[in-house]
Design a protein around this motif. Structure first.
Motif, PDB file in Angstrom:
ATOM      1  N   GLU A 152     -20.760  41.790  49.277  1.00  0.00           N
ATOM      2  CA  GLU A 152     -19.776  40.716  49.102  1.00  0.00           C
ATOM      3  C   GLU A 152     -18.798  40.731  50.276  1.00  0.00           C
ATOM      4  O   GLU A 152     -17.958  41.624  50.367  1.00  0.00           O
ATOM      5  CB  GLU A 152     -19.014  40.886  47.782  1.00  0.00           C
ATOM      6  N   ASP A 198     -18.442  34.569  47.294  1.00  0.00           N
ATOM      7  CA  ASP A 198     -17.253  34.342  46.481  1.00  0.00           C
ATOM      8  C   ASP A 198     -16.420  33.238  47.132  1.00  0.00           C
ATOM      9  O   ASP A 198     -16.010  33.346  48.296  1.00  0.00           O
ATOM     10  CB  ASP A 198     -16.450  35.644  46.384  1.00  0.00           C
ATOM     11  N   HIS A 201     -13.163  34.192  48.895  1.00  0.00           N
ATOM     12  CA  HIS A 201     -13.257  34.914  50.162  1.00  0.00           C
ATOM     13  C   HIS A 201     -13.821  34.073  51.299  1.00  0.00           C
ATOM     14  O   HIS A 201     -13.625  34.391  52.466  1.00  0.00           O
ATOM     15  CB  HIS A 201     -14.127  36.159  49.985  1.00  0.00           C
ATOM     16  N   HIS A 225     -19.410  33.645  42.989  1.00  0.00           N
ATOM     17  CA  HIS A 225     -18.154  33.872  42.260  1.00  0.00           C
ATOM     18  C   HIS A 225     -17.177  32.720  42.510  1.00  0.00           C
ATOM     19  O   HIS A 225     -17.079  32.236  43.637  1.00  0.00           O
ATOM     20  CB  HIS A 225     -17.482  35.163  42.737  1.00  0.00           C
ATOM     21  N   GLU A 269     -14.030  34.782  38.341  1.00  0.00           N
ATOM     22  CA  GLU A 269     -13.418  36.078  38.661  1.00  0.00           C
ATOM     23  C   GLU A 269     -11.983  35.843  39.115  1.00  0.00           C
ATOM     24  O   GLU A 269     -11.732  35.460  40.250  1.00  0.00           O
ATOM     25  CB  GLU A 269     -14.232  36.745  39.784  1.00  0.00           C
TER      26      GLU A 269
END
Ligand code: ZN
Length: 295
Positions: A152, A198, A201, A225, A269
């Motif tokens: 990730e 994600d 990010h 995510h 998340e």
């Protein structure tokens, strides 16, 4: 009448989202109650509850995993520290297997010592080499257990202390380096290395659309995510936004991810002091509502 199922069938809950409200067994019960069919639990929550109990509870509720959180943190001040990280990651892989996870989520680690406030090196290239070596050492164990590692990339604001892998391109390059894709035959075989994408990010990355498409071509997408980026963001770690409260075009990103053929869950998340202060039931119902309307 035809049953279309729940509109949040494709939603998973990363259990950190309600970790301040409930322990894991309660989170699983609450997910079952509201029709959330998948979760991504954290190792500390699983350890607190007991892994066998968690596995049995998931089975009883027919709830699956979208990932197991987390492994990684490969960088360390010395060889003993790096070996400790490898050993711990091996245990994480075994736990992921026991829980039937589709992947172990791996966060790289930052500059050695930085997370503990005891920086030992400013050499970020060396830190990245440690991450590469750490993942390389884990590959055999992961292969034996058929448990993929989902690297990730984290937002560059975490490069110092949590993860020196910061873009999707960098994560995909690492995958290609350690597990080269060689021709058609290899395309059929199951990858052991992939990525977790994600939104929080990666949303800012000018090459994101192209890199998501590349991740799809290279069959690397293991997890997706979602949450949102708030303006202003007041805490680097614990001020993630509920979907729809920030600036990320989540529908567009989900479209790119699903256009690659990815058919896994979109995992909510949210690490948020604000949402941790709300009743857990309200957090879950808001997640479901926003998942329907904003993701
Ligand atoms: Zn994530």
């Amino acid at each position: 009448m035809r049953n279309f199922g729940n509109s949040h069938d494709s939603m998973s809950l990363n259990t950190a989202t309600v970790r301040k409200q409930w322990a894991l067994p309660r989170i699983i019960d609450e997910c079952a109650r509201v029709g959330i069919r998948r979760i991504a639990p954290w190792r500390d929550q699983v350890a607190d509850a007991g892994i066998e109990r968690v596995a049995a509870q998931l089975k009883a509720h027919d709830i699956g995993l979208s990932g197991y959180v987390r492994g990684g943190l490969f960088t360390a001040a010395d060889a003993a520290g790096r070996q400790q990280a490898i050993d711990d990651n091996r245990r994480a892989l075994d736990e992921a297997c026991a829980l039937g996870a589709p992947c172990l989520v791996v966060v790289a680690g930052g500059l050695p010592g930085a997370l503990a406030g005891k920086l030992v090196s400013r050499d970020i290239a060396a830190a990245r080499a440690q991450v590469r070596d750490g993942i390389a050492e884990l590959l055999e164990h992961a292969r034996e257990r058929a448990m993929p590692l989902a690297i990730e990339p984290l937002h560059p604001m975490y490069a110092a202390d949590r993860a020196c892998i910061n873009t999707l391109a960098q994560a995909l390059d690492l995958c290609a380096d350690l597990e080269p894709t060689v021709g058609q035959a290899d395309q059929q075989s199951r990858r052991i290395l992939g990525v977790a994408i994600d939104a929080y990010h990666t949303w800012w990355d000018p090459s994101l659309e192209a890199q998501v498409a590349r991740a799809g071509r290279e069959q690397r997408i293991l997890a997706f995510h979602v949450c949102d980026w708030l303006v202003p963001t007041t805490d680097l770690l614990n001020d993630r936004g509920m979907m729809g409260d920030g600036v990320i075009d989540l529908k567009r990103l989900r479209g790119w991810v699903e256009a690659t053929g990815f058919d896994g869950a979109a995992e909510v998340e949210i690490f948020s002091n604000r949402w941790w202060a709300e009743p857990g039931e309200r957090v879950l119902s808001t997640c479901i509502e926003r998942f329907r309307t904003c993701v």
